[in-house]
Design a protein around this motif. Structure first.
Motif, PDB file in Angstrom:
ATOM      1  N   ARG A  56       0.824  -1.200   0.000  1.00 28.78           N
ATOM      2  CA  ARG A  56       0.000   0.000   0.000  1.00 28.78           C
ATOM      3  C   ARG A  56       0.861   1.255   0.000  1.00 28.78           C
ATOM      4  N   THR A  57       0.507   2.174  -0.872  1.00 22.24           N
ATOM      5  CA  THR A  57       1.213   3.445  -0.928  1.00 22.24           C
ATOM      6  C   THR A  57       0.906   4.281   0.304  1.00 22.24           C
ATOM      7  N   LEU A  58      -0.333   4.207   0.767  1.00 24.87           N
ATOM      8  CA  LEU A  58      -0.742   4.943   1.959  1.00 24.87           C
ATOM      9  C   LEU A  58      -0.648   4.002   3.158  1.00 24.87           C
ATOM     10  N   VAL A  59       0.314   4.260   4.035  1.00 27.59           N
ATOM     11  CA  VAL A  59       0.608   3.346   5.138  1.00 27.59           C
ATOM     12  C   VAL A  59      -0.318   3.582   6.322  1.00 27.59           C
ATOM     13  N   ALA A  60      -0.579   4.838   6.670  1.00 26.57           N
ATOM     14  CA  ALA A  60      -1.420   5.173   7.821  1.00 26.57           C
ATOM     15  C   ALA A  60      -1.904   6.599   7.676  1.00 26.57           C
ATOM     16  N   ALA A  61      -3.041   6.912   8.315  1.00 29.15           N
ATOM     17  CA  ALA A  61      -3.583   8.271   8.310  1.00 29.15           C
ATOM     18  C   ALA A  61      -4.253   8.535   9.642  1.00 29.15           C
ATOM     19  N   ALA A  62      -4.150   9.776  10.115  1.00 27.41           N
ATOM     20  CA  ALA A  62      -4.723  10.133  11.414  1.00 27.41           C
ATOM     21  C   ALA A  62      -5.275  11.545  11.364  1.00 27.41           C
ATOM     22  N   LEU A  63      -6.465  11.728  11.946  1.00 31.07           N
ATOM     23  CA  LEU A  63      -7.120  13.027  12.012  1.00 31.07           C
ATOM     24  C   LEU A  63      -6.639  13.787  13.248  1.00 31.07           C
ATOM     25  N   SER A  64      -6.395  15.072  13.090  1.00 32.35           N
ATOM     26  CA  SER A  64      -5.974  15.891  14.226  1.00 32.35           C
ATOM     27  C   SER A  64      -7.118  16.014  15.233  1.00 32.35           C
ATOM     28  N   PRO A  65      -6.815  16.301  16.495  1.00 32.76           N
ATOM     29  CA  PRO A  65      -7.880  16.414  17.509  1.00 32.76           C
ATOM     30  C   PRO A  65      -8.943  17.455  17.160  1.00 32.76           C
ATOM     31  N   ALA A  66      -8.541  18.536  16.520  1.00 27.58           N
ATOM     32  CA  ALA A  66      -9.510  19.566  16.139  1.00 27.58           C
ATOM     33  C   ALA A  66     -10.249  19.222  14.851  1.00 27.58           C
ATOM     34  N   LEU A  73       1.199   8.814   6.243  1.00 26.46           N
ATOM     35  CA  LEU A  73       2.469   8.259   5.789  1.00 26.46           C
ATOM     36  C   LEU A  73       2.286   7.735   4.377  1.00 26.46           C
ATOM     37  N   ARG A  74       3.114   8.235   3.466  1.00 26.06           N
ATOM     38  CA  ARG A  74       3.014   7.851   2.059  1.00 26.06           C
ATOM     39  C   ARG A  74       4.330   7.259   1.603  1.00 26.06           C
ATOM     40  N   GLN A 100      10.842   5.442   8.968  1.00 26.49           N
ATOM     41  CA  GLN A 100      10.487   4.027   8.996  1.00 26.49           C
ATOM     42  C   GLN A 100       9.209   3.813   9.808  1.00 26.49           C
ATOM     43  N   ALA A 101       8.529   4.875  10.134  1.00 28.97           N
ATOM     44  CA  ALA A 101       7.337   4.777  10.981  1.00 28.97           C
ATOM     45  C   ALA A 101       6.235   3.977  10.305  1.00 28.97           C
ATOM     46  N   GLU A 102       5.416   3.337  11.145  1.00 26.58           N
ATOM     47  CA  GLU A 102       4.268   2.571  10.665  1.00 26.58           C
ATOM     48  C   GLU A 102       2.952   3.091  11.231  1.00 26.58           C
ATOM     49  N   GLN A 103       3.037   3.896  12.302  1.00 30.44           N
ATOM     50  CA  GLN A 103       1.835   4.427  12.942  1.00 30.44           C
ATOM     51  C   GLN A 103       1.985   5.923  13.176  1.00 30.44           C
ATOM     52  N   VAL A 104       0.846   6.628  13.121  1.00 28.12           N
ATOM     53  CA  VAL A 104       0.804   8.074  13.307  1.00 28.12           C
ATOM     54  C   VAL A 104      -0.191   8.399  14.413  1.00 28.12           C
ATOM     55  N   THR A 105       0.244   9.191  15.401  1.00 26.71           N
ATOM     56  CA  THR A 105      -0.637   9.618  16.483  1.00 26.71           C
ATOM     57  C   THR A 105      -0.427  11.106  16.736  1.00 26.71           C
ATOM     58  N   TRP A 106      -1.514  11.837  16.907  1.00 33.15           N
ATOM     59  CA  TRP A 106      -1.438  13.257  17.215  1.00 33.15           C
ATOM     60  C   TRP A 106      -1.335  13.483  18.721  1.00 33.15           C
ATOM     61  N   SER A 107      -0.628  14.535  19.110  1.00 39.15           N
ATOM     62  CA  SER A 107      -0.673  14.978  20.502  1.00 39.15           C
ATOM     63  C   SER A 107      -2.048  15.578  20.774  1.00 39.15           C
ATOM     64  N   ARG A 108      -2.400  15.656  22.039  1.00 41.21           N
ATOM     65  CA  ARG A 108      -3.730  16.155  22.389  1.00 41.21           C
ATOM     66  C   ARG A 108      -3.921  17.612  21.971  1.00 41.21           C
ATOM     67  N   ASP A 109      -2.840  18.401  21.991  1.00 39.74           N
ATOM     68  CA  ASP A 109      -2.963  19.813  21.607  1.00 39.74           C
ATOM     69  C   ASP A 109      -2.861  20.029  20.099  1.00 39.74           C
ATOM     70  N   GLY A 110      -2.629  18.970  19.334  1.00 34.79           N
ATOM     71  CA  GLY A 110      -2.582  19.079  17.882  1.00 34.79           C
ATOM     72  C   GLY A 110      -1.345  19.747  17.331  1.00 34.79           C
ATOM     73  N   LEU A 340     -12.929  11.606  10.098  1.00 38.83           N
ATOM     74  CA  LEU A 340     -12.175  10.912   9.055  1.00 38.83           C
ATOM     75  C   LEU A 340     -12.771   9.522   8.908  1.00 38.83           C
ATOM     76  N   VAL A 341     -13.148   9.172   7.669  1.00 42.89           N
ATOM     77  CA  VAL A 341     -13.803   7.896   7.384  1.00 42.89           C
ATOM     78  C   VAL A 341     -12.900   7.060   6.489  1.00 42.89           C
ATOM     79  N   SER A 342     -12.628   5.845   6.926  1.00 41.76           N
ATOM     80  CA  SER A 342     -11.900   4.878   6.104  1.00 41.76           C
ATOM     81  C   SER A 342     -12.905   3.862   5.582  1.00 41.76           C
TER      82      SER A 342
END
Length: 683
Positions: A56-66, A73-74, A100-110, A340-342
């Protein structure tokens, strides 16, 4: 596909399917109707093997808290980058050019993004400034536990501290600048913790030597036990709420995993469970600010996502937009923030991504430029995956799936039983690359979630009663095949069986004890003697050295504790290894040279025994490979070898010829070349 990751833990029809369970006759009628509809479609074009490798070209996606940006990750060729896309429709910009990351997480303050890879955690500011980089693993066995919801930008780490021959475990808060704060140190492995708004640990779950337990942490740091968990009961601490209650996901005190609330008086309440009373909870969506549950997803036979509380209308509206799909959701904070909808399905190799605006119901597709989506197979070329249930000979209802290739008369098609690993794991309603590859070649694929599988409640998992030899578990698979044949699905003279890890073990069992049914088998990393393999795993394998030390208890609860002589003798007596002389059907075995889950020497020994008896066996070993193939060439070899084997004995279409690199790989790594692979044998 690791065996004990599946034991303890290598996507779909969905949404508002709330109809009551159907009777067996109705299920059979529905299956025949689905087969007729698929048969009437045009025959799908044959796709190249590489289309099913899930690169997969798109490895992971995450929505910001706001809800105002999406970090993703592409991957392009050998380079993976972090990008940031404004939710208002602006252009994406690259934040990190190589990771080399596989996961994306936002901080609470964005303001920060945590990039987690197998060996390191990197922290990046949305303004382009870099935070710290923290190594993971190592002698400290450092792992990221979760985002710290009490802080603007921090994560919780779990670390091992060696003390002489012993060890202790620390829970450490680390902020985006690298500042560390020790929160707690324990002699026992801590599975999970919950923090209050002041950043204090107020609850923890830990391993107690022969069971797991949930504790409240009193202000002075002392512990009060709230729940003692039974074998295969699990909890996840989702949030500590202001009223003193704990929001959790798990199955304590019940059969199915569900959304739970432990109130301030330690009373357990169910907030949401599968309306069909069939599936375990798979995922919970929380509001990033309030930590209140917004949605729950269940993904066993059908995939369904339901709203909770005030979010019911929003989630229902999203689900209506994606009929027959599996949707995974991420929510921004507040009633007006975007979601964000997958969008996922059995016929979608790569998820589709959408932004939903609850203010006006607007839905906009994102991350769909040709560079991301161009290589994904067209849905019309992939097989429909039909959820089924059938009645075993002892009366138990067994769940599973059938993949029906478009344009194929299933009654005349070869049938392949694909067995999942674990055995404590399950097939889901979504995309499966190996199964779709086989269906694209014209095979009907049967996936049994035999008793002992997860996803259908704790009682279903324990219904195996430890009968993992040529017994009840294997009969569930065999009887499922025979039930399909009785429904006019599959050619009874062209039936094969394939699987990896425990699925490979089941393949060996099928060829050994049901040769009148299974004409050929493909086994990846198969333990030829499950009792020996379980003992080796506990004493020498990677997963036998799990820090929580719970493996022995898990195996004992499942009647698979091979350190017990009686259990080991029972499993050995029914093993393919002990009955090797009965095995006469053609077999392909594939293994990794550095597998720490199933010992390579046991796989090689079994292959050598078959060869000494003059049986038709092929053994392909990936040099330095682990339990499952990871490198693209090794994964392509896996598919090619399987295709070659099944075509020779079940009459599928000729395999796509191998290129020079794949041909050389096969020549170099075939330890035993059976008649199907003579062209690649080293002279």
């Amino acid at each position: 596909m690791t065996m004990l990751r599946h034991l303890c833990g290598p996507l779909a029809l969905c949404a508002l399917l709330l109809a009551p369970r159907t009777l067996p006759a109705q299920e059979a009628e529905g299956l025949r109707a689905a087969e007729a509809a698929q048969r009437a479609l045009p025959r799908a074009p044959r796709l190249p093997r590489t289309a099913f490798l899930e690169n997969r070209t798109l490895v992971a996606a995450a929505l910001s808290p706001a809800g105002d940006a999406v970090a993703y990750l592409r991957e392009r060729k050998a380079s993976r980058a972090l990008w940031l896309l404004p939710a208002d429709g602006g252009r994406a910009r690259m934040l990190v050019g190589a990771t080399q990351a596989e996961q994306v997480t936002w901080s609470r303050d964005g303001r920060w993004i945590f990039l987690r890879g197998p060996r390191a955690l990197a922290i990046v500011g949305v303004d382009g400034l870099s935070g710290v980089r923290v190594p993971l693993g190592g002698s400290e066995r450092r792992r990221v536990m979760k985002l710290d919801p009490s802080q603007p930008a921090a994560v919780l780490l779990r670390e091992r501290v060696a003390i002489g021959n012993g060890e202790r475990w620390r829970i450490v808060r680390m902020d985006a600048r690298g500042k560390r704060t020790l929160l707690r140190e324990e002699a026992r492995w801590v599975h999970d913790v919950a923090l209050d708004a002041q950043g204090r640990i107020v609850a923890l779950a830990r391993f107690e030597g022969d069971h797991d337990a949930l504790y409240r942490v009193r202000p002075g740091g002392t512990l009060h036990q709230v729940l003692r968990l039974r074998p295969m009961e699990r909890i996840e601490l989702l949030a500590a709420l202001p009223d003193g209650s704990q929001l959790m996901a798990g199955n304590p005190g019940g059969d199915f995993r569900r959304v739970l609330r432990l109130d301030a008086n330690d009373r357990l309440q169910t907030l949401h469970e599968d309306p069909r009373a069939e599936a375990d909870l798979d995922e919970v969506v929380l509001d990033p600010r309030t930590q209140q549950p917004l949605a729950a997803s269940y993904r066993s036979t059908v995939a369904a996502t339901h709203g909770i509380g005030d979010a019911q209308a929003v989630v229902a509206d999203i689900a209506r937009r994606f009929p027959g799909r599996d949707i995974a959701l991420q929510a921004g904070s507040g009633p007006s923030a975007r979601w964000l909808v997958s969008e996922r399905a059995a016929t979608l190799r790569d998820p589709r991504w959408w932004l939903y605006d609850p203010r006006n119901g607007g839905l906009r597709r994102i991350l769909d430029d040709p560079g991301i989506t161009a290589d994904s197979p067209k849905e019309a070329a992939l097989a429909r995956k039909v959820a089924i249930s059938y009645t075993a000979s002892d009366g138990r209802r067994v769940h599973g799936f059938v993949l029906l290739p478009p344009g194929v008369d299933a009654a005349r098609a070869p049938l392949v039983a694909q067995v999942h690993g674990g055995p404590i794991n399950h097939f889901r309603a979504g995309y499966d690359g190996v199964a779709q590859f086989l269906a694209n070649r014209g095979y009907v694929v049967f996936q049994s979630n035999f008793r002992g599988s997860t996803g259908h409640g704790r009682a279903y998992t324990f219904a195996s009663n430890g009968d993992y030899g040529n017994g009840r578990v294997q009969r569930d698979i065999v009887e499922g095949v025979r039930w399909l044949l009785a429904q006019g699905i599959g050619d009874k003279d062209r039936v094969g069986i394939v699987g990896h890890s425990f699925g490979g073990y089941s393949t060996l069992l099928g060829l050994t004890f049901q040769p009148e049914l299974f004409k050929v088998g493909v086994a990846g990393a198969p333990p030829a003697d499950l009792g020996w393999a379980m003992r080796w795993l506990v004493e020498s394998g990677d997963q036998g050295d799990l820090p929580d030390r719970s493996l022995r208890q898990t195996l004992r609860a499942l009647s698979l504790d091979a350190t017990d002589p009686a259990t080991r003798a029972r499993l050995h007596a029914q093993s393919p290894q002990a009955n090797v002389a009965k095995m006469r059907r053609p077999l392909l075995v594939m293994a990794g040279g550095a597998d720490r889950t199933v010992a390579l020497r046991s796989v090689v020994d079994y292959g050598a025994r078959l060869r000494a008896l003059g049986r038709p066996v092929t053994l392909l070993v990936e040099p330095g490979g682990g339990h499952s193939p990871v490198a693209p060439l090794a994964r392509e070899a896996y598919l090619f070898a399987m295709d070659t084997m099944l075509q020779r004995h079940l009459g599928g279409p000729p395999p796509e010829p191998p290129g020079p690199r794949l041909r050389e790989y096969l020549r170099a790594n075939l330890r035993i070349a059976g008649p199907e692979f003579e062209a690649f044998a080293t002279k």
